[in-house]
Design an enzyme around this catalytic site. Structure first.
Site, PDB file in Angstrom:
ATOM      1  N   LYS A  65     -28.062  55.464  73.160  1.00 32.62           N
ATOM      2  CA  LYS A  65     -28.247  54.404  74.149  1.00 32.62           C
ATOM      3  C   LYS A  65     -27.974  53.044  73.502  1.00 32.62           C
ATOM      4  O   LYS A  65     -28.338  52.823  72.343  1.00 32.62           O
ATOM      5  CB  LYS A  65     -29.671  54.472  74.710  1.00 32.62           C
ATOM      6  CG  LYS A  65     -29.924  53.536  75.889  1.00 32.62           C
ATOM      7  CD  LYS A  65     -31.326  53.750  76.450  1.00 32.62           C
ATOM      8  CE  LYS A  65     -31.637  52.832  77.614  1.00 32.62           C
ATOM      9  NZ  LYS A  65     -32.989  53.055  78.159  1.00 32.62           N
ATOM     10  N   SER A 140     -33.308  53.677  83.022  1.00 27.10           N
ATOM     11  CA  SER A 140     -32.189  52.914  82.515  1.00 27.10           C
ATOM     12  C   SER A 140     -31.282  53.719  81.573  1.00 27.10           C
ATOM     13  O   SER A 140     -30.201  53.263  81.222  1.00 27.10           O
ATOM     14  CB  SER A 140     -32.724  51.688  81.765  1.00 27.10           C
ATOM     15  OG  SER A 140     -33.508  52.080  80.623  1.00 27.10           O
ATOM     16  N   SER A 164     -37.605  55.773  81.858  1.00 27.97           N
ATOM     17  CA  SER A 164     -36.165  55.608  81.673  1.00 27.97           C
ATOM     18  C   SER A 164     -35.464  56.750  80.954  1.00 27.97           C
ATOM     19  O   SER A 164     -34.238  56.783  80.884  1.00 27.97           O
ATOM     20  CB  SER A 164     -35.872  54.297  80.939  1.00 27.97           C
ATOM     21  OG  SER A 164     -36.156  53.201  81.772  1.00 27.97           O
TER      22      SER A 164
END
Length: 483
Positions: A65, A140, A164
Site C-alpha cells: 500500500k 482505503s 481499511s
C-alpha cells in the site's frame, strides 16, 4: 514449488508482470510498478539455490500500500501533496519483507492518506473491483484487495484504521486481517490516526494470510506502541478443529442496516461451523451504535494533528504562486489535499478547538473506553464474535460520491474493533445475487490472532472456499460492461 524447483521466482514474477500488463489499464490497482522486479527475482532464485535457512516466503511477489515507506520507491499516499516523495528509509515491515527475500512489485492505490472507503479519493486514479469493474473495490486499501484478487500480486499488505483492510477484503473476496493494535510496528507507516492505524495482510486465502502475518508481526524498539511479546508461527499452528469454540452473535450487527443476502450468507457460514462442533451464543453489544460517531471524532482529530506537517515548508507540495507566508500555507494545503482529506482536517480541528474539546473529543474517548469494556465482558461469555464485515456488498463507482454520511455510517461493523484495539479478520463467505463477494468478520480478544486464523481456516476448509481469483476481468464480463 519453489523449493522443489518446479518453478522459479523469475517465472512467478514474469507471470505477475504479464498479468499487470493485461489488466492494469482497466483495474487501476498500482500507482507505481517497480522496474527491478526481475532483478529481485533473480536474486531470490540465487538465494534459494544456495540452500541453507531460507524463509518460506523467499521469492514470492508482494504489493505494498502506498502509505508504507519504501526506500528508493515513491510513497505518495495517493496524494498530490506527496506526489514526488521518495522515502530515504524502509518501514520496519518492509525491512522484514526484504530480509525474507520477498519481491516488492510496487505501490498500490488507496484513498488519499488512507481516508476513505472506496479508493475513489485517490489523486491518481480510481481502482475497480476485479469481480465487476462497474463497482468499487472498497477502501482505503482498495488497490491491495484488487491486485491480489486479480492476480497482479500474490500477497499484499495494507493498513487498517477503521476497517481499511477488512472492508476491501469483503468487497473483493480476499482475506484481510487487522491485527491487535501494537502487534505490528507502525514505524514507517505514514500516519492517519496514530491510535488506530495498524498494518495488516490482504491475501487470497487464510494460509497465505497467516504466513505473511507471521513475518510482519513482532516487537520494534523504535515504535513506542509496539508490544513486546513472543509470537508463534501462525501458519505452522493452523488447525481446523472448532469443537469447544463458543461463537458470539451480537444482535446489533444483524439488524435492518444489513442486506438480507449478507445476513443470510454470514449465518449460513456460522451454522456450518456449528455443524462441526462450535456452539453459538446470542450476545448484545449495545454501545455499537455509538462507535461510528466516536470513531470519526477521534480519527479526524488525530488526522488534523498528523497532517498539519504538510504545510508547503516541511513536507510535500508547495503552491507555485503565493503572496507571503500565510498565503503559501493556505494555497499549498488547499491545492495539495483532496476534498475528503480537507473535510476530515476541518472536522478534527473543530473538535479539538477551545470550547469543543470536552464536548466532543473527550466524550468520544470515554465512549471508546466503554466499547472496549463491553468487548471485554462479551469475551467472558464467548471465544470469538462473528458479524458481517459490511452491511452490504460493493457499491457502484460514483454511487456515493457526494453521500459521504452514508459512507461513514456503513463503517458501523468495522470501527468497533479498531476502537477497542482487538484483532479482526474478514473472510469471504459467499456471493450476492449479482455475483459480488460477501464478507464475514471474526473478532477476538487482544492477541488471539491464532484463534481467529484457525476458525477462518476451518471455515475455508469445510466450505471449500470461494474462487480466489476473479477471471471475469479476463473474460470480458462485468468489467468491460462497466467500461
Amino acid at each position: 514449488m519453489l523449493r522443489s524447483r518446479q518453478c522459479s521466482s523469475v517465472e512467478i514474477c514474469s507471470s505477475i508482470i504479464e498479468r499487470i500488463n493485461i489488466t492494469e489499464e482497466k483495474l487501476g490497482a498500482y500507482i507505481t510498478v517497480c522496474n527491478d522486479i526481475m532483478e529481485q527475482a533473480a536474486a531470490a532464485d540465487r538465494k534459494i539455490s544456495a540452500g541453507g535457512n531460507i524463509h518460506a516466503l523467499t521469492g514470492i511477489p508482494i504489493g505494498i500500500k502506498d502509505n508504507i515507506s519504501t526506500k528508493g520507491i515513491k510513497t505518495t499516499c495517493a496524494s498530490k501533496m506527496l506526489e514526488n516523495y521518495t522515502p530515504p528509509y524502509d518501514a520496519y515491515v518492509i525491512k522484514k519483507i526484504k530480509k525474507a527475500g520477498m519481491i516488492i512489485t510496487g505501490k498500490l492505490n488507496m484513498d488519499e492518506f488512507a481516508i476513505g472507503s472506496s479508493t475513489e479519493n485517490s489523486y491518481y486514479k480510481k481502482t475497480c473491483n476485479p469481480h465487476n469493474g462497474m463497482y468499487v473495490p472498497g477502501g482505503s486499501s482498495g488497490g491491495c484487495a484488487a491486485a491480489v484478487m486479480s492476480g497482479e500480486a500474490v500477497m499484499t499488505i495494507g493498513s487498517d484504521t477503521g476497517g481499511s483492510v477488512r472492508q476491501p477484503s469483503a468487497f473483493c473476496g480476499a482475506v484481510g486481517l487487522k491485527p491487535t493494535y501494537g502487534s505490528v510496528s507502525r514505524n514507517g507507516l505514514i500516519a492517519f490516526a496514530s491510535s488506530l492505524d495498524q498494518i495488516g495482510p490482504l491475501c487470497r486465502n487464510v494460509k497465505d494470510t497467516s504466513m505473511l502475518y507471521s513475518l510482519i508481526c513482532g516487537h520494534d524498539y523504535s515504535d513506542a506502541t509496539s508490544s513486546k511479546r513472543d509470537y508463534a508461527d501462525f501458519s505452522e499452528n493452523l488447525c481446523t478443529d472448532v469443537r469447544n469454540i463458543c461463537i458470539g452473535i451480537p444482535e446489533e450487527y444483524f439488524g435492518d442496516e444489513a442486506d438480507d443476502c449478507v445476513k443470510e450468507g454470514v449465518m449460513t457460514a456460522v451454522k456450518l461451523l456449528e455443524s462441526k462442533g462450535a456452539s453459538l451464543k446470542r450476545i448484545s453489544l449495545k454501545n455499537t451504535k455509538y462507535a461510528v460517531n466516536a470513531y470519526y471524532i477521534i480519527s479526524s482529530a488525530e488526522a488534523s494533528s498528523n497532517l498539519a506537517r504538510y504545510d508547503g515548508v516541511r513536507y510535500g507540495y508547495r503552491a507555485e504562486h503565493f503572496d507571503g507566508l500565510t498565503d503559501m500555507y493556505v494555497k499549498s494545503r488547499s491545492q495539495g489535499f483532496g476534498s475528503e482529506v480537507k473535510r476530515r482536517i476541518m472536522l478534527g480541528t473543530f473538535v479539538l478547538s477551545a470550547g469543543y474539546y470536552d464536548e466532543y473529543y473527550k466524550k468520544a474517548n470515554n465512549t471508546r473506553r466503554l466499547i472496549k469494556q463491553e468487548f471485554n465482558e462479551a469475551f467472558k461469555e464467548c471465544d470469538v464474535i462473528i458479524t458481517p464485515t459490511y452491511p452490504g456488498t460493493a457499491f457502484r463507482l460514483n454511487e456515493r460520491k457526494d453521500n459521504f454520511l452514508k459512507l461513514y455510517a456503513d463503517d458501523m461493523y468495522t470501527v468497533p474493533a479498531s476502537l477497542a484495539g482487538i484483532p479482526a479478520i474478514s473472510i469471504p463467505c459467499g456471493y450476492s445475487a449479482d455475483g459480488l463477494p460477501i464478507g464475514m468478520q471474526i473478532m477476538g480478544r487482544p492477541f488471539s490472532e491464532q484463534k481467529l486464523l484457525d476458525i477462518a481456516y476451518a471455515f475455508e476448509t469445510i466450505s471449500g472456499g470461494i474462487n480466489y481469483m476473479s477471471d471475469k476481468f479476463m473474460s470480458g464480463g462485468g468489467h468491460n460492461a462497466g467500461i
